[in-house]
Design a protein around this motif. Structure first.
Motif: not given
Length: 456
Positions: A54-71
């Motif tokens: 997660f070398a990214l800014e925190i926004n709705p796009v990267t939020e969706d990426y991270l939460t999907t991987e946590l699921d």
């Protein structure tokens, strides 16, 4: 006489020998099978860890990426999930969605600020403090969570107190719940405290420090986390790495607040060009793509509707100035409206990330102003130029007599006559003197060969 049962003794010994041989063979085969299956059993028993880059800014796009991987980590029954954190921060709304997902996780979540040179700033501190284990690599830093306004400056006094108290309480609660230094968490929000990995370990801001992920997993093996009381089984774990897809990176680029206004203006310009010059196709197609992409950005990031209306007003004023005489006043007003509208378009006070680069906005306004000044200058010159079309422009041009009473001039056939009434000879060259009052006939005079240009 033979003893009863004496004949059965050899048979009994043979049966015993055969039974022992079969038993030894079975035990040997079992030992071989066990030896062969040992690596597979060991691999099956080996803990599995999902590591999310997660070398990214925190926004709705990267939020969706991270939460999907946590699921995914929970769905595929990983023993733990690691967030390899390196972020400058981002939207507070996306930050809250991410750390709530961490808190609700049914498996241990480890936040690891890595690699060397990485940092967890602003909203990234909240993501780190919400993890069951927070660790850092050497040469990294964490902190600076003070909210600022969209231009990068301080909030006004009343709003500043409310926002800072709100986020300080949130970060203190996360740190205290996980058994970490709540006093420093408060200082990170109120005073923008930022510390190195060594300082963070001494102050108990983090739980561990390790040079790489395998070392970290060995170091924290066997620990019991707070407050969920997960016992970690991470030593010698099999690590699966997850990275953002090309599509995620593309969308993350397209919602750059500096790019969205440019796409919006390009979209309007392309569609406008197609409307006034139908059939060109390419400008209209590219304009439609740019406009839809800009609208996607507007839907993802929180925008100021007042800012959007000012941008539209600026464009309208520029177009109106091309059709009325305002001596440039409407153009100047339109450019000012564009600059203010773009500057305030992404106004999200608690978020330090989403703001437009002011030098970029001013450069864009100067470029549009220069282009518009050239266009308007050309338009004024065209308006002041004498009429260059119509029958009146035929005077002085030369033509050829095709048949009696008809002359071919400037690609057209005209009825014509000589001023003296003499007959016009087919094939003879004539010069137009004037167009008759009715605009349907010409007065011409024959041109003698001696008067032709270039003939001695």
């Amino acid at each position: 006489m033979p003893q009863p049962g004496a004949a059965h003794k050899p048979t009994g010994r043979i049966f015993t020998i055969v039974k022992g041989s079969i038993l030894r063979a079975f035990l040997g085969l079992a030992a071989v099978a066990l030896a062969l299956s040992a690596p597979a059993l060991a691999a099956a028993a080996k803990p599995r860890v999902l590591a999310i880059h997660f070398a990214l800014e925190i926004n709705p796009v990267t939020e969706d990426y991270l939460t999907t991987e946590l699921d995914r980590a929970q769905r595929d029954h990983y023993d733990a999930v690691v967030i390899l954190l390196d972020t400058p921060g981002g939207l507070s709304s996306s930050m809250e969605t991410i750390y709530k997902k961490e808190l609700a996780s049914k498996i241990p979540v480890i936040a690891y600020v890595a690699p060397k040179g990485a940092g967890a700033a602003s909203a990234g501190v909240f993501v780190g403090q919400a993890a069951d284990i927070l660790a850092m690599a050497p040469g990294t830093n964490i902190g600076s969570s003070t909210p600022i306004d969209q231009s990068g400056g301080n909030l006004n006094s009343d709003l500043r107190r409310k926002v800072i108290n709100h986020f300080a309480a949130k970060l203190r609660a996360l740190a205290r719940e996980h058994g970490r230094n709540a006093a420093w968490a408060d200082k990170a929000v109120r005073k923008a405290s930022n510390i190195t990995d060594d300082e963070a370990l001494k102050l108990h801001v983090i739980d561990a420090r390790a040079p790489d992920l395998p070392s970290l997993l060995r170091k924290i093996d066997g620990r019991v986390t707070k407050p969920n009381h997960y016992k970690l089984h991470t030593a010698n774990a099999s690590i699966t790495y997850a990275s953002p897809s090309f599509f995620t990176r593309l969308l993350n680029t397209l919602i750059d607040p500096n790019l969205i206004p440019l796409l919006f203006l390009a979209g309007i310009a392309g569609l406008g060009f197609e409307i006034f010059h139908p059939g060109v196709v390419l400008p209209g197609a590219l304009g439609a793509v740019s406009l839809v992409t800009a609208l996607f950005g507007f839907s993802v990031l929180p925008i100021s509707w007042a800012g959007l209306m000012l941008i539209v007003l600026g464009l309208v004023l520029l177009v109106i100035d091309a059709h009325v005489t305002s001596h440039g006043a409407l153009t100047v007003s339109g450019l000012i409206s564009l600059v203010i509208g773009i500057a305030m378009l992404f106004r999200d006070a608690p978020n330090p990330y989403n703001h437009v680069n002011l030098p970029l906005v001013i450069t864009l306004a100067v470029a549009i102003g220069g282009f518009w000044a050239i266009a308007l200058t050309k338009a004024v010159q065209v308006r002041r130029r004498p009429v260059s079309v119509g029958p009146q422009q035929l005077a002085g041009k030369r033509g050829e007599v095709r048949e009696s009473g008809l002359v071919f001039v400037d690609g057209e056939l005209w009825r014509a006559h000589a001023p003296s009434g003499e007959e016009l000879v087919p094939g003879e060259e004539v010069e137009v003197e004037r167009v008759e009052a009715d605009g349907l006939a010409l007065t011409v005079r024959p041109v003698r060969s001696s008067t032709r240009p270039g003939v001695a």
